[in-house]
Write an enzyme that holds these catalytic residues in place. Sequence first.
Site, PDB file in Angstrom:
ATOM      1  N   ILE A 135       0.926  -1.029   0.136  1.00 32.43           N
ATOM      2  CA  ILE A 135      -0.067   0.147  -0.029  1.00 32.43           C
ATOM      3  C   ILE A 135       0.791   1.138   0.125  1.00 32.43           C
ATOM      4  CG2 ILE A 135      -1.491   1.344   1.364  1.00 32.43           C
ATOM      5  CD1 ILE A 135      -2.924  -1.234   2.362  1.00 32.43           C
ATOM      6  N   PRO A 136       1.205   1.881  -1.231  1.00 34.79           N
ATOM      7  CA  PRO A 136       2.263   2.741  -1.396  1.00 34.79           C
ATOM      8  C   PRO A 136       1.979   4.121  -0.627  1.00 34.79           C
ATOM      9  CG  PRO A 136       0.757   2.968  -3.341  1.00 34.79           C
ATOM     10  CD  PRO A 136       0.281   1.897  -2.246  1.00 34.79           C
ATOM     11  N   CYS A 137       1.894   4.201   0.599  1.00 35.64           N
ATOM     12  CA  CYS A 137       1.793   5.475   1.262  1.00 35.64           C
ATOM     13  C   CYS A 137       3.017   6.528   1.198  1.00 35.64           C
ATOM     14  CB  CYS A 137       1.684   5.139   2.701  1.00 35.64           C
ATOM     15  SG  CYS A 137       2.821   4.372   3.599  1.00 35.64           S
ATOM     16  N   HIS A 138       4.016   5.879   0.561  1.00 35.11           N
ATOM     17  CA  HIS A 138       5.298   6.644   0.347  1.00 35.11           C
ATOM     18  C   HIS A 138       4.967   7.746  -0.807  1.00 35.11           C
ATOM     19  CE1 HIS A 138       5.591   3.025  -2.091  1.00 35.11           C
ATOM     20  NE2 HIS A 138       6.370   3.944  -3.091  1.00 35.11           N
ATOM     21  N   ARG A 139       3.962   7.106  -1.573  1.00 35.74           N
ATOM     22  CA  ARG A 139       3.708   8.217  -2.878  1.00 35.74           C
ATOM     23  C   ARG A 139       2.828   9.339  -2.553  1.00 35.74           C
ATOM     24  NH1 ARG A 139       1.977   2.847  -6.301  1.00 35.74           N
ATOM     25  NH2 ARG A 139       4.120   1.810  -6.294  1.00 35.74           N
TER      26      ARG A 139
END
Length: 286
Positions: A243-247
């Site tokens: 789940i790409p919370c870094h984006r």
Amino acid sequence: MKTDYLRIEKAIRYIEEHFQDQPSLEEVAEYIHLSPFYFQRLFSHWAGISPKRFVQFLTIEYAKKLLTQYRSVLDVTYEAGLSSPSRLYDVFVSIDAVTPGEFKKKGAGLQIDYGIHPSPFGDCLLAVTSRGICGLSFITGDSPDREVTGLKLRWKNAVLRECPQTTKPFSDQIFQPRLNSMKRSISLFLKGTNFQIKVWEALLRIPSGSICSYEDIATYIGKPNAARAVGNAIAFNPVAYIIPCHRVIRKIGVFGNYQYGAIRKKIMIGWEIAQKYRKDCSSGLR
């Protein structure tokens, strides 16, 4: 791979701190105790581009450009519906949320296998159940004790078993999908509030190599004034990178904090942009 990442992290941190001085390749290589030739080779192998180009991707000006450029892309992406499966490389990702009853049981009757595995962003702890992946966290110290403790706290009544041979195929599927023969989709078995699940589903719609703001996510889930609540939900993301919370960054172009270190967040974003940049170049799009 862990040593490679640590060297890359140290180099990027140095370049950022001395960006105004425009440090040379030789200077950065000396700082991390490598020859210029080997440093250039190591970095190019890891990112596919030069260190100088990589750092250009991490500037506020470039981030602002991406926020504007990809907002229209995200509009199209979200029109497909937040509940539909999303892609991580060539793999489908879907969420199976725990029921209210399962939430109260805190993992009672559940067996969780976990293992430590390398990734392009350092070693990570990966945890799986019979219903899907329930945890992915990056090792932030010299040992995984902090991450194992966090896993135990999230699933207090579950039986935890260290079993890297069980989790390795999942790690390969996440971080080496093109080299991996597994064809099934990635299922996530997650525990969270309805709002958190909704935010996490929204994050899955952000394409690799793209970024958006907290306000964008709030708007896409129908809560335009809930940017702060979105940020809190992102902070509780139990499966980093998948789940790409870094984006998700601040709308002013600042990358912001990250539970596994701000520099790691920048490196993830830069690495994904670099992969997209290489693909576009090979396709003649740039």
